[in-house]
Design an enzyme around this catalytic site. Structure first.
Site, short mmCIF file in Angstrom:
data_model
loop_
_atom_site.label_atom_id
_atom_site.label_comp_id
_atom_site.label_asym_id
_atom_site.label_seq_id
_atom_site.Cartn_x
_atom_site.Cartn_y
_atom_site.Cartn_z
N GLY A 1 -66.98 0.12 -62.02
CA GLY A 1 -66.69 -0.83 -60.92
C GLY A 1 -66.79 -0.63 -59.51
O GLY A 1 -65.77 -0.93 -58.73
N MET B 1 -74.97 -4.57 -67.32
CA MET B 1 -75.87 -3.23 -68.14
C MET B 1 -76.91 -4.38 -68.88
O MET B 1 -77.41 -3.90 -69.52
CB MET B 1 -75.20 -2.19 -69.14
CG MET B 1 -74.76 -1.55 -67.62
SD MET B 1 -75.53 -0.51 -66.88
CE MET B 1 -76.21 0.48 -68.20
N ARG B 2 -77.02 -5.37 -67.96
CA ARG B 2 -77.44 -6.49 -68.61
C ARG B 2 -78.47 -7.18 -67.95
O ARG B 2 -78.51 -7.79 -67.28
CB ARG B 2 -77.18 -7.77 -69.57
CG ARG B 2 -76.46 -7.06 -70.39
CD ARG B 2 -75.06 -7.98 -71.60
NE ARG B 2 -74.25 -7.76 -72.18
CZ ARG B 2 -74.63 -7.67 -73.43
NH1 ARG B 2 -75.39 -8.12 -74.19
NH2 ARG B 2 -73.50 -7.08 -74.28
N LEU C 1 -81.05 -10.29 -66.27
CA LEU C 1 -80.86 -11.74 -66.54
C LEU C 1 -82.30 -12.15 -66.31
O LEU C 1 -83.44 -11.70 -65.70
CB LEU C 1 -80.15 -11.80 -64.91
CG LEU C 1 -78.78 -10.65 -65.44
CD1 LEU C 1 -78.30 -11.48 -63.68
CD2 LEU C 1 -77.86 -11.93 -65.90
N ASN D 1 -79.80 -5.76 -56.33
CA ASN D 1 -78.87 -5.19 -57.07
C ASN D 1 -78.87 -3.79 -56.66
O ASN D 1 -79.57 -3.89 -55.40
CB ASN D 1 -79.76 -5.21 -58.86
CG ASN D 1 -79.51 -4.21 -59.36
OD1 ASN D 1 -77.99 -3.72 -59.73
ND2 ASN D 1 -80.24 -3.41 -60.38
N HIS E 1 -80.03 0.56 -57.34
CA HIS E 1 -80.41 1.18 -58.82
C HIS E 1 -80.39 2.76 -58.03
O HIS E 1 -80.98 2.88 -56.67
CB HIS E 1 -81.68 0.80 -58.97
CG HIS E 1 -82.24 1.85 -59.35
ND1 HIS E 1 -82.23 1.38 -61.05
CD2 HIS E 1 -83.36 2.25 -60.13
CE1 HIS E 1 -82.64 2.06 -62.20
NE2 HIS E 1 -82.95 2.97 -61.06
N ASP F 1 -86.57 -3.76 -62.37
CA ASP F 1 -86.16 -2.90 -61.17
C ASP F 1 -87.19 -2.75 -60.06
O ASP F 1 -88.25 -2.12 -59.38
CB ASP F 1 -85.96 -0.99 -60.89
CG ASP F 1 -84.14 -1.72 -62.14
OD1 ASP F 1 -83.53 -2.26 -61.82
OD2 ASP F 1 -84.63 -0.59 -63.20
N GLU G 1 -72.23 8.18 -53.71
CA GLU G 1 -71.20 7.84 -52.92
C GLU G 1 -72.35 7.35 -51.96
O GLU G 1 -71.66 6.51 -51.14
CB GLU G 1 -71.15 9.17 -52.68
CG GLU G 1 -70.12 9.98 -52.97
CD GLU G 1 -69.54 11.88 -52.52
OE1 GLU G 1 -70.23 12.46 -51.83
OE2 GLU G 1 -69.03 12.20 -52.78
#
Lengths: 209, 209
Positions: free
Chosen positions: B17, B97-98, B100, B114, B116, B152, B179
């Site tokens: 998180g 980690m799933r 959609l 998202n 990546h 992605d 970071e």
């Protein structure tokens, strides 16, 4: 370093020759470890040959033969012969628009480099800056890499990122990537000339000077 | 901007998180235009739920159902229901980690983002930093993008480059990319919250504030 000890470059190009000029400019510094020994082009009236003439560098047009995207076997042999005769240590592709095949790559194994206008492995192939713009990336750039039999797949020696601006057109983006190439390519060639580029698998790293 | 007018984020994660914490930290500034309305995880004991608890943010585990890499239909419906109930304006994937599927993406069309850990389109999929290291690139980074049905492949909102050092291991490189994510993701979410992200084809650009 004495002049005679300098690493000898054979530069191949089909276009305006701006990367060749950038390398020649870098090589005009006394401590640059390489010099351009020969400039070859597949295009008789290419800018790169005119630039080489202006700079007083040995240059030749060698006709590519019957194909559009590669050299035919006789032409490839003529390129190899000319580069060997000039005692070239490294073949530097600078906007050379033909694929080099096994015969050429075996003749100069591990000694052929190219600069590509994207951050490979993204956007191999033609007009990489247009591909990047159309894909909508925010960062692209350029890549100096060893040439292998694949399309822009060889081990990477150096990269520089170039931001894509909201206002960019293909032309403005290409111009900024070109500026990056003119910084990165001479620096990468110097590292190669000094024997500082070590290859492990497909990762390269810089040996300490 | 009054608190009630803030753009409401639903954050989905499966791991530690850290991106959720970075967003929560940004959102603690009075002028940040978004707030986390709900944190959901498919992993009952995920760090992201503990972090949400520590930060006093609404959070829930919703079981993913019978599959390993996606939510089953009932679970997907439960996620949609919870996010709608929390009046979420934007679904923020943060190490979720799933995959959609269509039902979810239709429910929040154009409102799922998202981050990546590579400069997409290079290195989509799992362990992108390892892929980058093994490929031998000199620059990688992170990408904030809209989520579509591909892996992605959605339109890119923001990217930051991260140099790959000769001394990097997968762990040190991943830490530096993380970071960068913690800078880029909160900034991109703020731009989305302010309605500044315009989409044309697959290019995004920032509208003037």
């Amino acid at each position: 370093m004495s002049l005679s000890a300098k690493f000898r470059l054979g530069v191949l190009g089909s276009g305006a020759g701006s990367n060749m000029v950038a390398i020649a400019h870098a090589a005009s510094a006394p401590d640059y470890p390489a010099k351009i020994a020969l400039v070859l082009s597949d295009v008789a009236n290419a800018g790169i040959l005119n630039q080489a003439a202006s700079l007083g560098l040995p240059h030749r047009h060698i006709a590519p033969g019957q194909f559009r995207t590669k050299l035919d076997d006789a032409a490839e042999a003529a390129y190899i012969h000319a580069l060997r005769e000039a005692q070239v240590d490294l073949v530097v592709l600078a906007g050379f628009m033909r694929v080099l095949k096994g015969q050429f790559l075996r003749a100069f194994e591990g000694r052929v480099v190219n600069v590509h206008p994207s951050l490979l492995p993204a956007f191999p192939g033609l007009d990489a800056w247009k591909q990047a713009l159309e894909h909508g990336v925010k960062i692209t750039g350029c890549t100096v890499h060893f040439v292998d039999q694949g399309l822009d797949t060889g081990a990477i020696i150096a990269q520089e990122g170039t931001p894509v601006l909201d206002s960019d057109t293909a032309e403005t983006l290409h111009a900024r990537i070109h500026e990056a190439e003119h910084r990165v390519y001479p620096a990468a060639i110097a590292a190669l000339a000094l024997g500082r580029v070590a290859l492990q698998g497909r990762r390269t790293h810089l040996r300490a000077p």
